[in-house]
Write a protein that holds these residues in place. Structure first.
Motif, PDB file in Angstrom:
ATOM      1  N   ARG A  23      -3.462 -11.366  -6.890  1.00  0.00           N
ATOM      2  CA  ARG A  23      -3.893 -11.274  -8.284  1.00  0.00           C
ATOM      3  C   ARG A  23      -5.218 -10.510  -8.399  1.00  0.00           C
ATOM      4  O   ARG A  23      -5.389  -9.650  -9.264  1.00  0.00           O
ATOM      5  N   LEU A  24      -6.175 -10.801  -7.516  1.00  0.00           N
ATOM      6  CA  LEU A  24      -7.454 -10.088  -7.518  1.00  0.00           C
ATOM      7  C   LEU A  24      -7.273  -8.611  -7.203  1.00  0.00           C
ATOM      8  O   LEU A  24      -7.846  -7.736  -7.857  1.00  0.00           O
ATOM      9  N   PHE A  25      -6.468  -8.345  -6.189  1.00  0.00           N
ATOM     10  CA  PHE A  25      -6.201  -6.963  -5.794  1.00  0.00           C
ATOM     11  C   PHE A  25      -5.526  -6.195  -6.923  1.00  0.00           C
ATOM     12  O   PHE A  25      -5.863  -5.044  -7.204  1.00  0.00           O
ATOM     13  N   PHE A  26      -4.578  -6.841  -7.577  1.00  0.00           N
ATOM     14  CA  PHE A  26      -3.830  -6.235  -8.675  1.00  0.00           C
ATOM     15  C   PHE A  26      -4.773  -5.825  -9.809  1.00  0.00           C
ATOM     16  O   PHE A  26      -4.691  -4.706 -10.337  1.00  0.00           O
ATOM     17  N   MET A  27      -5.699  -6.708 -10.186  1.00  0.00           N
ATOM     18  CA  MET A  27      -6.614  -6.413 -11.288  1.00  0.00           C
ATOM     19  C   MET A  27      -7.581  -5.288 -10.929  1.00  0.00           C
ATOM     20  O   MET A  27      -7.823  -4.379 -11.730  1.00  0.00           O
ATOM     21  N   GLY A  28      -8.154  -5.350  -9.730  1.00  0.00           N
ATOM     22  CA  GLY A  28      -9.090  -4.310  -9.317  1.00  0.00           C
ATOM     23  C   GLY A  28      -8.446  -2.950  -9.225  1.00  0.00           C
ATOM     24  O   GLY A  28      -8.990  -1.944  -9.713  1.00  0.00           O
ATOM     25  N   GLN A  29      -7.260  -2.901  -8.626  1.00  0.00           N
ATOM     26  CA  GLN A  29      -6.540  -1.639  -8.508  1.00  0.00           C
ATOM     27  C   GLN A  29      -6.131  -1.102  -9.877  1.00  0.00           C
ATOM     28  O   GLN A  29      -6.152   0.103 -10.111  1.00  0.00           O
ATOM     29  N   MET A  96     -15.035   6.926  -4.178  1.00  0.00           N
ATOM     30  CA  MET A  96     -16.032   6.860  -5.243  1.00  0.00           C
ATOM     31  C   MET A  96     -17.076   7.963  -5.080  1.00  0.00           C
ATOM     32  O   MET A  96     -17.468   8.613  -6.061  1.00  0.00           O
ATOM     33  N   LEU A  97     -17.507   8.232  -3.852  1.00  0.00           N
ATOM     34  CA  LEU A  97     -18.462   9.307  -3.608  1.00  0.00           C
ATOM     35  C   LEU A  97     -17.866  10.674  -3.951  1.00  0.00           C
ATOM     36  O   LEU A  97     -18.539  11.539  -4.532  1.00  0.00           O
ATOM     37  N   GLN A  98     -16.611  10.867  -3.622  1.00  0.00           N
ATOM     38  CA  GLN A  98     -15.949  12.144  -3.919  1.00  0.00           C
ATOM     39  C   GLN A  98     -15.887  12.380  -5.417  1.00  0.00           C
ATOM     40  O   GLN A  98     -16.213  13.475  -5.905  1.00  0.00           O
ATOM     41  N   SER A 189     -15.056   3.485 -11.948  1.00  0.00           N
ATOM     42  CA  SER A 189     -13.950   2.517 -11.880  1.00  0.00           C
ATOM     43  C   SER A 189     -13.729   1.974 -10.469  1.00  0.00           C
ATOM     44  O   SER A 189     -13.120   0.914 -10.300  1.00  0.00           O
ATOM     45  N   TYR A 190     -14.206   2.680  -9.448  1.00  0.00           N
ATOM     46  CA  TYR A 190     -14.037   2.194  -8.079  1.00  0.00           C
ATOM     47  C   TYR A 190     -14.837   0.919  -7.824  1.00  0.00           C
ATOM     48  O   TYR A 190     -14.548   0.181  -6.870  1.00  0.00           O
ATOM     49  N   ILE A 191     -15.822   0.646  -8.653  1.00  0.00           N
ATOM     50  CA  ILE A 191     -16.585  -0.595  -8.506  1.00  0.00           C
ATOM     51  C   ILE A 191     -15.653  -1.801  -8.634  1.00  0.00           C
ATOM     52  O   ILE A 191     -15.798  -2.804  -7.925  1.00  0.00           O
ATOM     53  N   ALA A 192     -14.664  -1.706  -9.542  1.00  0.00           N
ATOM     54  CA  ALA A 192     -13.741  -2.820  -9.773  1.00  0.00           C
ATOM     55  C   ALA A 192     -12.906  -3.126  -8.533  1.00  0.00           C
ATOM     56  O   ALA A 192     -12.751  -4.290  -8.140  1.00  0.00           O
ATOM     57  N   VAL A 193     -12.370  -2.090  -7.906  1.00  0.00           N
ATOM     58  CA  VAL A 193     -11.515  -2.332  -6.743  1.00  0.00           C
ATOM     59  C   VAL A 193     -12.329  -2.781  -5.541  1.00  0.00           C
ATOM     60  O   VAL A 193     -11.894  -3.625  -4.754  1.00  0.00           O
ATOM     61  N   LEU A 194     -13.550  -2.260  -5.389  1.00  0.00           N
ATOM     62  CA  LEU A 194     -14.413  -2.716  -4.298  1.00  0.00           C
ATOM     63  C   LEU A 194     -14.788  -4.190  -4.487  1.00  0.00           C
ATOM     64  O   LEU A 194     -14.789  -4.967  -3.520  1.00  0.00           O
ATOM     65  N   ALA A 195     -15.061  -4.585  -5.726  1.00  0.00           N
ATOM     66  CA  ALA A 195     -15.386  -5.986  -6.005  1.00  0.00           C
ATOM     67  C   ALA A 195     -14.202  -6.898  -5.693  1.00  0.00           C
ATOM     68  O   ALA A 195     -14.372  -7.993  -5.135  1.00  0.00           O
ATOM     69  N   SER A 196     -13.002  -6.456  -6.051  1.00  0.00           N
ATOM     70  CA  SER A 196     -11.811  -7.278  -5.782  1.00  0.00           C
ATOM     71  C   SER A 196     -11.562  -7.413  -4.285  1.00  0.00           C
ATOM     72  O   SER A 196     -11.201  -8.492  -3.802  1.00  0.00           O
ATOM     73  N   LEU A 197     -11.761  -6.333  -3.536  1.00  0.00           N
ATOM     74  CA  LEU A 197     -11.552  -6.383  -2.088  1.00  0.00           C
ATOM     75  C   LEU A 197     -12.561  -7.323  -1.426  1.00  0.00           C
ATOM     76  O   LEU A 197     -12.225  -8.058  -0.489  1.00  0.00           O
ATOM     77  N   LEU A 198     -13.798  -7.310  -1.905  1.00  0.00           N
ATOM     78  CA  LEU A 198     -14.828  -8.177  -1.336  1.00  0.00           C
ATOM     79  C   LEU A 198     -14.616  -9.645  -1.700  1.00  0.00           C
ATOM     80  O   LEU A 198     -15.175 -10.532  -1.049  1.00  0.00           O
TER      81      LEU A 198
END
Length: 442
Positions: A23-29, A96-98, A189-198
């Protein structure tokens, strides 16, 4: 009673979301993918605005996806050897850097086509490792094995919901403030997926004591995947639809501006319609409770995809083009996701990363070759005739699969019986085998 049934169906459609990690991964992605689609539209419009070249549109796609063709199999070895969670944290941060670098170039007005091509190669290299790892990682996030097929379908739903929302927003923003803002939003937007992964709670990673070297692992993965006809056929289908069918998205800016006489918003509408069709297809798969019958579904949807592309190539009316894009998106995503689902249910866990890297190579690696080829042909004969040929080749490519479908089913039957991946599959196949067995064997 009817309401209870409907509620049960709805709950079954989203059953994989009961797993906290998924569920966390789904939301972040989901958040990140909206930004990804916004960037894709912005880059296509930017390159076509700067160059007026269909060939360079194809070249940008080629630069973005050719690393997956070259590095995809090695990425699969990495996904099987190392902690997939850590690999994804690195790939998402680099992405995110790219995006941030490209956004700065566009917003400052210093961007040139070679900047875009170079950064697309960088992103493609990152994605080569990200996609294979992510495909294998999803299985770790689902609590129940029987929910794996639902998780894959929901992933497709998420991807295509973003595909529906992202281009629509991008089309409006490009017309209002330009391409750079869309790319900047993607970077954020990559902040969301990094937060979910962590935030995931995972079992400690245990590295295998004995591991083959990279080349032996790679060779074993190839032998395993291409030595078994059902797996080989599914990968081949994905490769063919990517080679012949995926170039349609590269040519959409030309249809939007030159054939339909529109602007960036028209391109957003076309991509949004395709995304809506794809979302419908993903939800269609999500409500299915077993993989039985997916072979026939693939035959139908790949034929539908090819036919819709051929019809779209003749259309000069916006509303008709949008309707045809709905069918195109539906046919494409159901075919791709069905192949993904069948592969995930067939492969052994210790080879999952390598097999899914071959899937990713076929999916993302063949597309750049098709895009370059389609771009070169379109320069000579026009985009309409090129897309007509692409649709015809997609429709014809499914014929050998349809012809051999019965034989392939017999090959996968023992695997489903042995693993019992979905209970009703195993019991159903056992019942069928009893009915077809000689009288003395029943």
């Amino acid at each position: 009673m009817a309401e209870a049934v409907d509620s049960g169906k709805l709950g079954g459609m989203f059953r994989a979301l009961r797993s906290r990690n998924y569920r966390l991964f789904f939301m972040g992605q989901g958040i990140s993918l909206i930004g990804t689609w916004m960037q894709q539209i912005a880059i296509s419009w930017l390159v076509y605005r700067l160059t007026d070249s269909v060939f360079l549109l194809g070249a940008v796609t080629f630069a973005n996806q050719i690393p997956s063709f070259l590095l995809g199999p090695f990425a699969g070895v990495l996904a099987d050897k190392f902690n997939r969670h850590h690999v994804l944290l690195v790939t998402q941060f680099l992405s995110m850097l790219q995006a941030g670098t490209l956004a700065i170039l566009v917003l400052t007005g210093t961007v040139q086509v070679w900047h875009v091509l170079t950064l697309m190669v960088v992103l493609g290299t990152i994605n080569a490792f990200d996609v294979a790892t992510r495909q294998a990682f999803v299985v770790q996030l689902v609590g129940k094995r029987e929910d794996i097929s639902n998780a894959i379908a929901l992933n497709s739903s998420m991807f295509n919901m973003a595909r529906l929302v992202g281009p629509s927003i991008a089309g409006l923003l490009i017309a209002w403030v330009g391409e750079g803002v869309c790319i900047l939003i993607n970077a954020v937007s990559y902040i969301a997926v990094l937060a979910s992964l962590l935030s995931l709670r995972l079992e400690p990673f245990v590295k295998e004591v004995r591991q083959d070297n990279v080349w032996n692992s790679l060779r074993n993965g190839f032998s395993y995947a291409f030595g078994f006809p059902p797996i080989r056929t599914l990968i081949l289908i994905v490769g063919l639809i990517s080679l012949f069918g995926m170039p349609f998205s590269v040519m959409l800016p030309v249809f939007a501006r030159d054939i339909l006489q529109g602007g960036a918003n028209t391109l957003g509408y076309l991509m949004g319609a395709s995304g809506l069709g794809a979302l419908s297809g993903a939800l269609f798969l999500a409500q299915r409770k077993s993989v039985i019958g997916l072979g026939k579904v693939i035959v139908f949807t790949m034929s539908l995809f090819g036919t819709a592309l051929m019809a779209f190539s003749f259309s000069t009316i916006l509303w008709l083009s949008l309707v045809l894009m709905l069918f195109t998106g539906f046919g494409m995503i159901v075919t791709m996701a069905s192949c993904n689902t069948l592969l995930q249910t067939l492969v052994d866990d210790d080879k999952r990363g390598r097999v899914m890297s071959l899937y990713a190579t076929a999916f993302m690696g063949m597309a750049p070759l098709g895009s370059m080829l389609a771009g070169a042909v379109a320069e000579q004969v026009g985009v309409a005739y090129t897309l007509l040929g692409c649709g015809l080749l997609c429709a014809v490519s499914v014929i050998p699969f349809a012809w051999n479908l019965k034989r392939l089913r017999l090959m996968v039957q023992p695997i489903y019986e042995r693993l019992g991946i979905v209970p009703e599959i195993a019991s159903g196949l056992r019942a069928a085998s009893k009915l077809t067995a000689p009288p003395g064997k029943r």
